[in-house]
Design an enzyme around this catalytic site. Structure first.
Site, PDB file in Angstrom:
ATOM      1  N   ASN A 114     -29.094 -62.428 -47.366  1.00 25.95           N
ATOM      2  CA  ASN A 114     -28.071 -63.386 -47.776  1.00 25.95           C
ATOM      3  C   ASN A 114     -27.718 -64.300 -46.614  1.00 25.95           C
ATOM      4  OD1 ASN A 114     -28.129 -61.919 -50.112  1.00 25.95           O
ATOM      5  ND2 ASN A 114     -26.303 -60.716 -49.611  1.00 25.95           N
ATOM      6  N   HIS A 142     -32.586 -64.432 -43.329  1.00 26.50           N
ATOM      7  CA  HIS A 142     -32.838 -65.743 -43.958  1.00 26.50           C
ATOM      8  C   HIS A 142     -31.868 -66.793 -43.435  1.00 26.50           C
ATOM      9  CE1 HIS A 142     -35.071 -63.787 -47.607  1.00 26.50           C
ATOM     10  NE2 HIS A 142     -35.789 -63.796 -46.506  1.00 26.50           N
ATOM     11  N   CYS A 153     -33.555 -81.931 -31.282  1.00 29.92           N
ATOM     12  CA  CYS A 153     -33.527 -81.082 -30.064  1.00 29.92           C
ATOM     13  C   CYS A 153     -33.561 -79.599 -30.403  1.00 29.92           C
ATOM     14  CB  CYS A 153     -32.279 -81.408 -29.248  1.00 29.92           C
ATOM     15  SG  CYS A 153     -30.738 -80.827 -29.999  1.00 29.92           S
ATOM     16  N   CYS A 198     -27.574 -84.734 -29.415  1.00 26.68           N
ATOM     17  CA  CYS A 198     -28.524 -85.846 -29.284  1.00 26.68           C
ATOM     18  C   CYS A 198     -28.400 -86.846 -30.425  1.00 26.68           C
ATOM     19  CB  CYS A 198     -29.949 -85.292 -29.218  1.00 26.68           C
ATOM     20  SG  CYS A 198     -30.496 -84.646 -30.808  1.00 26.68           S
ATOM     21  N   THR A 234     -31.004 -56.114 -54.299  1.00 28.69           N
ATOM     22  CA  THR A 234     -32.089 -57.090 -54.200  1.00 28.69           C
ATOM     23  C   THR A 234     -33.144 -56.793 -55.254  1.00 28.69           C
ATOM     24  OG1 THR A 234     -33.807 -58.070 -52.770  1.00 28.69           O
ATOM     25  CG2 THR A 234     -33.257 -55.756 -52.371  1.00 28.69           C
ATOM     26  N   CYS A 277     -22.876 -52.235 -56.585  1.00 29.68           N
ATOM     27  CA  CYS A 277     -22.849 -51.629 -55.232  1.00 29.68           C
ATOM     28  C   CYS A 277     -21.446 -51.622 -54.642  1.00 29.68           C
ATOM     29  CB  CYS A 277     -23.832 -52.351 -54.305  1.00 29.68           C
ATOM     30  SG  CYS A 277     -23.476 -54.092 -54.023  1.00 29.68           S
TER      31      CYS A 277
HETATM   32  C1  BV8 Z   1     -42.697 -65.956 -45.258  1.00 38.50           C
HETATM   33  C2  BV8 Z   1     -32.887 -69.140 -48.517  1.00 38.50           C
HETATM   34  C3  BV8 Z   1     -44.500 -65.856 -43.670  1.00 38.50           C
HETATM   35  C4  BV8 Z   1     -32.881 -70.425 -49.232  1.00 38.50           C
HETATM   36  C5  BV8 Z   1     -34.606 -67.724 -49.497  1.00 38.50           C
HETATM   37  C6  BV8 Z   1     -46.464 -62.085 -50.245  1.00 38.50           C
HETATM   38  C7  BV8 Z   1     -46.575 -61.987 -51.611  1.00 38.50           C
HETATM   39  C8  BV8 Z   1     -46.039 -62.984 -52.429  1.00 38.50           C
HETATM   40  C9  BV8 Z   1     -45.382 -64.104 -51.873  1.00 38.50           C
HETATM   41  C10 BV8 Z   1     -45.273 -64.188 -50.525  1.00 38.50           C
HETATM   42  C11 BV8 Z   1     -45.805 -63.192 -49.719  1.00 38.50           C
HETATM   43  N1  BV8 Z   1     -45.552 -63.545 -48.413  1.00 38.50           N
HETATM   44  C12 BV8 Z   1     -44.901 -64.724 -48.401  1.00 38.50           C
HETATM   45  C13 BV8 Z   1     -44.710 -65.153 -49.671  1.00 38.50           C
HETATM   46  C14 BV8 Z   1     -44.052 -66.412 -50.053  1.00 38.50           C
HETATM   47  C15 BV8 Z   1     -42.532 -66.263 -50.196  1.00 38.50           C
HETATM   48  C16 BV8 Z   1     -42.203 -65.314 -51.320  1.00 38.50           C
HETATM   49  O1  BV8 Z   1     -41.920 -64.152 -51.091  1.00 38.50           O
HETATM   50  N2  BV8 Z   1     -42.223 -65.838 -52.537  1.00 38.50           N
HETATM   51  C17 BV8 Z   1     -41.873 -65.007 -53.680  1.00 38.50           C
HETATM   52  C18 BV8 Z   1     -40.702 -65.662 -54.439  1.00 38.50           C
HETATM   53  C19 BV8 Z   1     -43.092 -64.882 -54.560  1.00 38.50           C
HETATM   54  N3  BV8 Z   1     -41.891 -65.821 -48.975  1.00 38.50           N
HETATM   55  C20 BV8 Z   1     -41.598 -66.716 -48.009  1.00 38.50           C
HETATM   56  O2  BV8 Z   1     -41.887 -67.890 -48.083  1.00 38.50           O
HETATM   57  C21 BV8 Z   1     -40.861 -66.182 -46.784  1.00 38.50           C
HETATM   58  N4  BV8 Z   1     -41.565 -66.587 -45.596  1.00 38.50           N
HETATM   59  O3  BV8 Z   1     -43.187 -65.072 -45.902  1.00 38.50           O
HETATM   60  O4  BV8 Z   1     -43.262 -66.467 -44.068  1.00 38.50           O
HETATM   61  C22 BV8 Z   1     -44.243 -64.793 -42.662  1.00 38.50           C
HETATM   62  C23 BV8 Z   1     -43.716 -63.547 -43.047  1.00 38.50           C
HETATM   63  C24 BV8 Z   1     -43.498 -62.578 -42.087  1.00 38.50           C
HETATM   64  C25 BV8 Z   1     -43.804 -62.826 -40.759  1.00 38.50           C
HETATM   65  C26 BV8 Z   1     -44.324 -64.065 -40.383  1.00 38.50           C
HETATM   66  C27 BV8 Z   1     -44.544 -65.049 -41.339  1.00 38.50           C
HETATM   67  C28 BV8 Z   1     -39.462 -66.762 -46.676  1.00 38.50           C
HETATM   68  C29 BV8 Z   1     -38.598 -66.222 -47.797  1.00 38.50           C
HETATM   69  C30 BV8 Z   1     -37.149 -66.736 -47.644  1.00 38.50           C
HETATM   70  C31 BV8 Z   1     -36.886 -67.781 -48.673  1.00 38.50           C
HETATM   71  N5  BV8 Z   1     -35.473 -68.137 -48.638  1.00 38.50           N
HETATM   72  N6  BV8 Z   1     -33.329 -68.127 -49.466  1.00 38.50           N
HETATM   73  C32 BV8 Z   1     -31.839 -70.447 -50.322  1.00 38.50           C
HETATM   74  O5  BV8 Z   1     -31.534 -69.388 -50.884  1.00 38.50           O
HETATM   75  O6  BV8 Z   1     -31.347 -71.547 -50.615  1.00 38.50           O
HETATM   76  S1  BV8 Z   1     -35.067 -66.639 -50.688  1.00 38.50           S
HETATM   77  C33 BV8 Z   1     -33.779 -66.029 -51.602  1.00 38.50           C
HETATM   78  O7  BV8 Z   1     -34.313 -64.832 -52.219  1.00 38.50           O
HETATM   79  C34 BV8 Z   1     -32.533 -65.535 -50.872  1.00 38.50           C
HETATM   80  O8  BV8 Z   1     -32.646 -65.448 -49.481  1.00 38.50           O
HETATM   81  C35 BV8 Z   1     -32.362 -64.147 -51.478  1.00 38.50           C
HETATM   82  O9  BV8 Z   1     -31.609 -63.304 -50.719  1.00 38.50           O
HETATM   83  C36 BV8 Z   1     -33.775 -63.736 -51.554  1.00 38.50           C
HETATM   84  C37 BV8 Z   1     -34.113 -62.518 -52.319  1.00 38.50           C
HETATM   85  O10 BV8 Z   1     -33.454 -62.580 -53.562  1.00 38.50           O
HETATM   86  P1  BV8 Z   1     -32.406 -61.414 -53.883  1.00 38.50           P
HETATM   87  O11 BV8 Z   1     -31.451 -61.353 -52.761  1.00 38.50           O
HETATM   88  O12 BV8 Z   1     -33.135 -60.171 -54.221  1.00 38.50           O
HETATM   89  O13 BV8 Z   1     -31.621 -61.993 -55.136  1.00 38.50           O
HETATM   90  P2  BV8 Z   1     -32.038 -61.839 -56.673  1.00 38.50           P
HETATM   91  O14 BV8 Z   1     -31.126 -62.713 -57.448  1.00 38.50           O
HETATM   92  O15 BV8 Z   1     -33.515 -62.016 -56.802  1.00 38.50           O
HETATM   93  O16 BV8 Z   1     -31.726 -60.311 -57.018  1.00 38.50           O
HETATM   94  C38 BV8 Z   1     -30.389 -59.841 -56.975  1.00 38.50           C
HETATM   95  C39 BV8 Z   1     -30.447 -58.358 -57.285  1.00 38.50           C
HETATM   96  O17 BV8 Z   1     -29.125 -57.818 -57.192  1.00 38.50           O
HETATM   97  C40 BV8 Z   1     -30.947 -58.033 -58.673  1.00 38.50           C
HETATM   98  O18 BV8 Z   1     -31.876 -56.964 -58.598  1.00 38.50           O
HETATM   99  C41 BV8 Z   1     -29.674 -57.596 -59.439  1.00 38.50           C
HETATM  100  O19 BV8 Z   1     -29.982 -56.610 -60.405  1.00 38.50           O
HETATM  101  C42 BV8 Z   1     -28.868 -57.013 -58.321  1.00 38.50           C
HETATM  102  N7  BV8 Z   1     -27.410 -57.041 -58.489  1.00 38.50           N
HETATM  103  C43 BV8 Z   1     -26.655 -58.015 -59.040  1.00 38.50           C
HETATM  104  N8  BV8 Z   1     -25.351 -57.675 -58.923  1.00 38.50           N
HETATM  105  C44 BV8 Z   1     -25.293 -56.489 -58.282  1.00 38.50           C
HETATM  106  C45 BV8 Z   1     -26.609 -56.070 -58.000  1.00 38.50           C
HETATM  107  N9  BV8 Z   1     -26.897 -54.914 -57.375  1.00 38.50           N
HETATM  108  C46 BV8 Z   1     -25.850 -54.132 -57.015  1.00 38.50           C
HETATM  109  N10 BV8 Z   1     -24.557 -54.457 -57.234  1.00 38.50           N
HETATM  110  C47 BV8 Z   1     -24.234 -55.616 -57.853  1.00 38.50           C
HETATM  111  N11 BV8 Z   1     -22.938 -55.930 -58.069  1.00 38.50           N
HETATM  112 ZN    ZN Z   2     -29.955 -82.536 -31.244  1.00 41.13          ZN
END
Ligand code: BV8
Ligand code: ZN
Length: 286
Positions: A114, A142, A153, A198, A234, A277
């Protein structure tokens, strides 16, 4: 064997765990009024992430991206940490840690996907002497919507000031000229190190799709030793965070999932606590 929902068995595993990590997602902040991404009303249901949460999107239309993040930044600023954030922050207190995880060599590491900084703000409710240690154990992998990075810069600045540019406060949504977007050293500048004044265009310092998450070296090191991983709120669909449970399981660590519904990792988990949670975490950590 299906995951257990036995609270006493989980507490026993936590008492003997030496290196605990918590991986959090949007469900951790749902009770604070921050929408999740993929559930009902989820953010990515009504917005296309590739048009708003990618480097190319910012390149093509920085005004639209900034207005999207300004709205979410305002929402996060109004939100308050909930009981789950506070229960996790309290694990950094020696009195709590010695009770629930006496074998742990250090407080659990909270890795949050988050960017609302609510886990950091939950630390503010701890006694002042414990806050620095607690903050060190929160990794915003993230990024944070309260940090910006200068496109010129590269200076990274954390600021809770709002708005970061007066044009953003103007809700009529017309495109804002790049000159009216947050600038390095401009309005809303949080002071501190004036090195980075800058005048360059600032971007939200959140990790977009295709970008490398923050703290990956530290995360990889800590996952190597993790013998108990709590996966909280998540969908486990976004990598690399989605792979952390498998990494811990491959080293015979235990995984406990806290979610309101079944998710893609829970068949192999050792524990599964279905429910909000903000209820289940304070219960099992009591
Ligand atoms: C990267 C910021 C390389 C922006 C976000 C391998 C396989 C497939 C794809 C990939 C892969 N490797 C890389 C990828 C590509 C991509 C990816 O994963 N795509 C997916 C969608 C297919 N990943 C990337 O691009 C990442 N970068 O891999 O770089 C690398 C890696 C390692 C080392 C070197 C290089 C970058 C990913 C970050 C993207 N940015 N957000 C913005 O949000 O504006 S992603 C976004 O999703 C948020 O950050 C969020 O936190 C994240 C995950 O989502 P969740 O938090 O799980 O939220 P969601 O709604 O999905 O689920 C909520 C859950 O809560 C549910 O299960 C629900 O039931 C539950 N819930 C609800 N209420 C409650 C609850 N549980 C308990 N209590 C409650 N009350
Ligand atoms: Zn700057």
């Amino acid at each position: 064997m299906p995951p257990s929902s036995d609270v006493d068995a989980f507490r026993s595993a936590l008492r003997s765990a030496k290196s605990v990590i918590i991986l959090a997602g949007a469900g951790l902040s749902a009770a604070s009024g921050i929408p999740t991404y993929r559930g009902d009303g989820g953010l990515w249901k009504s917005n296309n992430p590739s048009e708003l949460a990618s480097p190319n999107a910012f390149q093509v239309d920085p005004s639209r991206v900034w207005q999207f993040y300004h709205r979410r930044r305002e929402m996060c600023l109004r939100a308050q940490p909930n009981a789950a954030h506070k229960a996790l922050a309290a694990l950094s207190l020696p009195s709590v840690l010695s009770r629930v995880a006496p074998a742990a060599s250090s407080p659990p590491l909270l890795i949050t996907q988050n960017f609302d900084s609510l886990s950091l703000r939950a630390v503010d409710s701890l006694p002042p002497d414990n806050q620095a240690t607690a903050r060190e154990h929160v990794l915003e992998m993230h990024g944070s919507v309260f940090t910006t990075r200068c496109m010129s810069c590269q200076h990274v600045q954390r600021s809770y000031d709002t708005p970061l540019s007066s044009a953003l406060a103007n809700p009529d949504g017309h495109p804002i000229p790049v000159s009216g977007l947050p600038r390095c050293g401009g309005e809303g500048w949080a002071g501190g190190n004036r090195y980075g004044r800058c005048g360059g265009l600032l971007r939200p310092n959140v990790v977009w799709f295709g970008e490398v998450p923050e703290h990956m070296g530290e995360i990889a090191r800590r996952l190597n030793w993790c013998d108990l991983l709590l996966v909280v709120g998540t969908s486990s669909l976004v990598h690399p965070a989605a792979g952390f449970a498998r990494t811990v399981e491959s080293r015979n660590g235990k995984v406990a999932i806290f979610n309101t519904e079944r998710s893609s990792n829970d068949d192999d988990a050792d524990f599964l606590f279905l429910g909000p949670c903000e209820d289940t975490l304070p219960t099992v950590l009591a």
